[in-house]
Design a protein around this motif. Structure first.
Motif, mmCIF file in Angstrom:
data_model
loop_
_atom_site.group_PDB
_atom_site.id
_atom_site.type_symbol
_atom_site.label_atom_id
_atom_site.label_comp_id
_atom_site.label_asym_id
_atom_site.label_seq_id
_atom_site.Cartn_x
_atom_site.Cartn_y
_atom_site.Cartn_z
ATOM 1 N N PHE A 58 0.828 -1.210 0.000
ATOM 2 C CA PHE A 58 0.000 0.000 0.000
ATOM 3 C C PHE A 58 0.863 1.261 0.000
ATOM 4 C CE2 PHE A 58 -2.823 -3.166 2.034
ATOM 5 C CZ PHE A 58 -3.827 -3.175 1.073
ATOM 6 N N ALA A 59 1.934 1.255 0.794
ATOM 7 C CA ALA A 59 2.844 2.402 0.837
ATOM 8 C C ALA A 59 3.570 2.576 -0.496
ATOM 9 C CB ALA A 59 3.851 2.237 1.976
ATOM 10 N N CYS A 61 2.500 1.618 -3.461
ATOM 11 C CA CYS A 61 1.511 2.105 -4.432
ATOM 12 C C CYS A 61 1.280 3.610 -4.275
ATOM 13 C CB CYS A 61 0.202 1.339 -4.260
ATOM 14 S SG CYS A 61 -1.056 1.765 -5.469
ATOM 15 N N GLU A 62 1.142 4.058 -3.050
ATOM 16 C CA GLU A 62 0.924 5.486 -2.793
ATOM 17 C C GLU A 62 2.097 6.320 -3.302
ATOM 18 O OE1 GLU A 62 0.301 8.444 1.031
ATOM 19 O OE2 GLU A 62 -0.124 6.304 1.261
ATOM 20 N N ARG A 63 3.308 5.853 -3.044
ATOM 21 C CA ARG A 63 4.497 6.588 -3.500
ATOM 22 C C ARG A 63 4.648 6.532 -5.011
ATOM 23 N NH1 ARG A 63 9.154 5.514 1.093
ATOM 24 N NH2 ARG A 63 7.823 6.024 2.851
ATOM 25 N N ARG A 65 2.250 6.382 -7.200
ATOM 26 C CA ARG A 65 1.254 7.279 -7.788
ATOM 27 C C ARG A 65 1.686 8.748 -7.736
ATOM 28 N NH1 ARG A 65 -3.595 5.154 -9.253
ATOM 29 N NH2 ARG A 65 -3.941 3.009 -8.646
ATOM 30 N N ALA A 66 2.591 9.084 -6.829
ATOM 31 C CA ALA A 66 3.095 10.452 -6.722
ATOM 32 C C ALA A 66 4.218 10.742 -7.720
ATOM 33 C CB ALA A 66 3.580 10.717 -5.304
ATOM 34 N N LYS A 71 0.305 8.006 -11.819
ATOM 35 C CA LYS A 71 -1.162 7.939 -11.800
ATOM 36 C C LYS A 71 -1.715 7.200 -12.999
ATOM 37 C CE LYS A 71 -1.955 11.927 -8.942
ATOM 38 N NZ LYS A 71 -2.619 13.195 -8.766
#
Length: 73
Positions: A58-59, A61-63, A65-66, A71
Protein backbone atom coordinates in the motif's frame (compact mmCIF):
# COMPACT_ATOMS: atom_id res chain seq x y z
CA UNK A 1 5.17 -5.28 -16.29
CA UNK A 2 6.95 -4.55 -13.03
CA UNK A 3 6.53 -7.45 -10.59
CA UNK A 4 7.27 -6.59 -6.96
CA UNK A 5 7.41 -9.40 -4.42
CA UNK A 6 9.75 -10.29 -1.55
CA UNK A 7 9.29 -14.01 -2.30
CA UNK A 8 11.65 -15.26 -5.04
CA UNK A 9 9.38 -18.17 -5.98
CA UNK A 10 6.43 -15.82 -6.50
CA UNK A 11 8.53 -13.51 -8.67
CA UNK A 12 9.75 -16.42 -10.79
CA UNK A 13 6.23 -17.81 -11.22
CA UNK A 14 4.84 -14.43 -12.26
CA UNK A 15 7.74 -13.87 -14.65
CA UNK A 16 7.35 -17.28 -16.30
CA UNK A 17 3.60 -16.93 -16.73
CA UNK A 18 3.74 -13.38 -18.06
CA UNK A 19 6.66 -13.95 -20.41
CA UNK A 20 4.91 -17.03 -21.81
CA UNK A 21 2.11 -14.64 -22.79
CA UNK A 22 4.56 -12.28 -24.51
CA UNK A 23 4.96 -9.60 -21.84
CA UNK A 24 8.24 -7.97 -20.92
CA UNK A 25 8.78 -8.43 -17.19
CA UNK A 26 11.03 -6.55 -14.78
CA UNK A 27 11.45 -7.85 -11.23
CA UNK A 28 11.91 -6.03 -7.92
CA UNK A 29 12.60 -7.73 -4.58
CA UNK A 30 11.02 -5.04 -2.40
CA UNK A 31 9.28 -1.70 -2.40
CA UNK A 32 12.45 0.37 -2.24
CA UNK A 33 13.89 -1.37 -5.29
CA UNK A 34 10.60 -0.98 -7.17
CA UNK A 35 10.44 2.75 -6.44
CA UNK A 36 14.03 3.20 -7.60
CA UNK A 37 13.33 1.30 -10.83
CA UNK A 38 9.96 2.85 -11.63
CA UNK A 39 11.13 6.08 -13.34
CA UNK A 40 13.61 4.23 -15.56
CA UNK A 41 11.43 1.24 -16.40
CA UNK A 42 8.17 3.20 -16.84
CA UNK A 43 6.00 0.09 -16.67
CA UNK A 44 2.50 -0.03 -18.10
CA UNK A 45 1.42 -2.28 -15.24
CA UNK A 46 2.68 -3.11 -11.74
CA UNK A 47 1.93 -6.37 -9.94
CA UNK A 48 2.58 -5.56 -6.32
CA UNK A 49 2.65 -7.81 -3.27
CA UNK A 50 0.71 -6.19 -0.45
CA UNK A 51 2.51 -7.85 2.46
CA UNK A 52 6.23 -7.12 2.31
CA UNK A 53 8.71 -6.18 5.03
CA UNK A 54 9.78 -2.57 5.15
CA UNK A 55 7.45 -0.77 2.77
CA UNK A 56 4.24 -2.70 2.33
CA UNK A 57 2.43 -2.75 -0.98
CA UNK A 58 0.00 0.00 0.00
CA UNK A 59 2.84 2.40 0.84
CA UNK A 60 4.66 1.53 -2.39
CA UNK A 61 1.51 2.11 -4.43
CA UNK A 62 0.92 5.49 -2.79
CA UNK A 63 4.50 6.59 -3.50
CA UNK A 64 4.41 5.31 -7.09
CA UNK A 65 1.25 7.28 -7.79
CA UNK A 66 3.10 10.45 -6.72
CA UNK A 67 5.85 9.85 -9.31
CA UNK A 68 5.66 11.13 -12.91
CA UNK A 69 3.43 8.74 -14.90
CA UNK A 70 2.51 7.06 -11.63
CA UNK A 71 -1.16 7.94 -11.80
CA UNK A 72 -1.40 6.45 -15.29
CA UNK A 73 0.15 3.10 -14.31
Amino acid sequence: ILVVDDNAANRALAQDCLEDEGYTVVLARDGHEALAMFPEVQPDCVLLDVRMPGLDGFAVCERMRALPRGKDT
